[in-house]
Design a protein around this motif. Structure first.
Motif, PDB file in Angstrom:
ATOM      1  N   ALA A 144       0.014   5.301  -1.091  1.00 14.22           N
ATOM      2  CA  ALA A 144      -1.007   5.668  -0.097  1.00 14.22           C
ATOM      3  C   ALA A 144      -0.318   6.063   1.198  1.00 14.22           C
ATOM      4  CB  ALA A 144      -1.947   4.508   0.146  1.00 14.22           C
ATOM      5  N   ARG A 145      -0.968   6.857   1.989  1.00 11.95           N
ATOM      6  CA  ARG A 145      -0.415   7.261   3.279  1.00 11.95           C
ATOM      7  C   ARG A 145      -1.143   6.494   4.369  1.00 11.95           C
ATOM      8  NH1 ARG A 145      -0.517  12.418   6.080  1.00 11.95           N
ATOM      9  NH2 ARG A 145       0.523  11.921   8.042  1.00 11.95           N
ATOM     10  N   ASP A 179       2.468   1.835  -3.224  1.00 17.05           N
ATOM     11  CA  ASP A 179       1.497   2.362  -4.192  1.00 17.05           C
ATOM     12  C   ASP A 179       1.245   3.853  -3.996  1.00 17.05           C
ATOM     13  OD1 ASP A 179       1.226  -0.054  -5.398  1.00 17.05           O
ATOM     14  OD2 ASP A 179      -0.675  -0.592  -4.441  1.00 17.05           O
ATOM     15  N   ILE A 198       0.838  -1.210   0.000  1.00 24.12           N
ATOM     16  CA  ILE A 198       0.000   0.000   0.000  1.00 24.12           C
ATOM     17  C   ILE A 198       0.869   1.254   0.000  1.00 24.12           C
ATOM     18  CG2 ILE A 198      -1.593   1.347   1.448  1.00 24.12           C
ATOM     19  CD1 ILE A 198      -2.759  -1.371   2.373  1.00 24.12           C
TER      20      ILE A 198
END
Ligand code: C5P
Length: 270
Positions: free
Chosen positions: A12-13, A10, A7
């Motif tokens: 995302a935080r 990719d 994630i």
């Protein structure tokens, strides 16, 4: 862990995990952040990152100057403006260090906090940090004087009605000390001027006297302890008003003004 790595890769935080009691009875990482923390993280995410990569050192709150082990001299500063600036600077992407006098306020998320009590302790905390920060914002209401001597034991009434004689010495001026460091070690300095009358005139004089590029004037008696404030920014080009608003909104506006003025990478820091 593999999914988390994916994630993050990719783009995302991740918010959390928080640490503490788990539903299964264990203690450690794995909790959801508190809803208020999630809310604040989301709000922070959408703030303009005008201080990204910059290091900001802030003083906040009053100082407490001991007379004896149970008494001292302090003032009505709540620290709210300085803590709001620390939060706004962190939201704007800065690495923030907050040196706080005695206040009852939670540390803004992501801010490194150092608690001190007296003006001398505040100076001792600030000085070694000044050279590793790009911007210094002095909001603390530092006591101008401290008792010349601190009694080791509580001063007692002697039954005669005699009152103790208190002598004072002047405290070091933390902002002026930082503003007069050699150029290579000096952060870009912002001062505050809390006055009770002729606010802007006093701020203009104070800016020149302290040798700083920007001073923020406010009316002390109508802001200490409150959640709102009104500011006047005074620099070499003149004045600019930030009208009365809540302290966080003002802090965000002030952070944008500082970001626009403070030279980027003006010096190399060891
Ligand atoms: O001289 P005066 O206290 O009015 O100046 C206010 C500004 O100077 C504020 O920015 C305050 O944080 C800073 N100051 C300081 N150390 C002192 C007195 C004031 O850093 N001893």
């Amino acid at each position: 862990q593999r999914n988390v790595a994916r994630i993050v890769a990719d783009g995302a935080r991740l918010l959390g995990p928080a640490s503490g009691d788990q539903a299964c009875g264990e203690i450690g990482d794995g909790r959801m952040l508190e809803p208020e923390e999630l809310r604040d993280e989301l709000i922070a995410h959408f703030q303009p990152k005008c201080l990204a990569g910059r290091r900001v050192l802030i003083t906040a709150g009053p100082t407490f100057e001991a007379i004896d082990p149970v008494r001292g001299i302090t003032n009505l500063s709540s620290g709210k403006m300085g803590f709001a600036i620390a939060r706004a600077a962190a939201e704007a992407g800065a690495v923030v260090t907050l040196v706080a006098g005695p206040v009852h306020l939670p540390t803004p998320r992501g801010v490194a906090r150092i608690d001190v009590r007296s003006a001398e302790q505040m100076l001792a905390a600030v000085l070694p940090l000044a050279r590793s920060h790009d911007i210094f914002v002095a909001t603390a209401a530092v006591a101008d004087w401290r008792p010349a001597a601190t009694s080791e034991h509580k001063i007692k009434k002697d039954g005669t009605g005699a009152t103790p004689a208190l002598a004072f010495v002047e405290n070091p001026d933390i902002l002026a000390t930082v503003a007069h460091l050699p150029v290579a070690e000096r952060p870009w300095c912002v001062g505050f001027a809390a006055e009770s009358h002729d606010v802007v005139r006093h701020a203009r004089d104070k800016r020149l006297r302290k040798g700083i590029p920007l001073i923020v004037a406010n009316h002390g008696p109508s802001t200490f302890g409150r959640d709102d404030n009104a500011l006047v920014l005074v620099d070499a080009d003149g004045e600019r008003e930030l009208p009365r608003s809540d302290k966080l909104r003002l802090a965000r506006a002030l952070v944008a003004e500082i970001a626009a003025r403070a030279p980027r990478a003006a010096r190399t820091v060891a």
